[in-house]
Design a protein around this motif. Structure first.
Motif: not given
Length: 128
Positions: A5-19
């Motif tokens: 996973l790239d960092t944006q996907i990691v961050l969305w997965t962890a903190a903003e899954p709706d995105k």
């Protein structure tokens, strides 16, 4: 399939899954996929947090704990990964993205990203 996973996907997965785009959710939900994150994701997150960016509240230590608890595989950076960057075309200036591409290529992983600039790199890169 083995995904990195790239960092944006990691961050969305962890903190903003709706995105998360639907395609990313499908990849992450597939039990046949092995999902890896890189220490590069943590490094980039730590830098962003240290810069005190407004609205950026993600704790990289907690992020790592959560990813591991979820069953994601942690991928360290090796000398081979660093050396592989030399052979990448100069498409993207972001060193974090370049090392993620190199890691995916070296390890035979599919890089899952939302960054269209990565489309021009060799290797298996899936933009979602």
């Amino acid at each position: 399939m083995k995904l990195l996973l790239d960092t944006q996907i990691v961050l969305w997965t962890a903190a903003e899954p709706d995105k998360l785009p639907t395609a990313a959710r499908d990849f992450l939900a597939d039990p046949d996929n092995d999902i890896a994150f890189s220490v590069v994701n943590l490094w980039e997150t730590a830098i962003k947090r240290a810069l005190n960016r407004p609205g950026f509240q993600i704790n990289p230590r907690r992020l790592r704990e959560r990813l591991i608890a979820t069953g994601f595989i942690e991928l360290a950076v090796t000398g081979e990964h660093a050396l592989a960057v030399e052979h990448l075309p100069p498409i993207h200036r972001d060193p974090f993205d370049r090392i993620l591409v190199a890691q995916a290529m070296t390890e035979g992983l599919v890089l899952l990203t939302s960054d269209r600039l990565l489309d021009g790199y060799p290797g298996d890169i899936r933009r979602v």
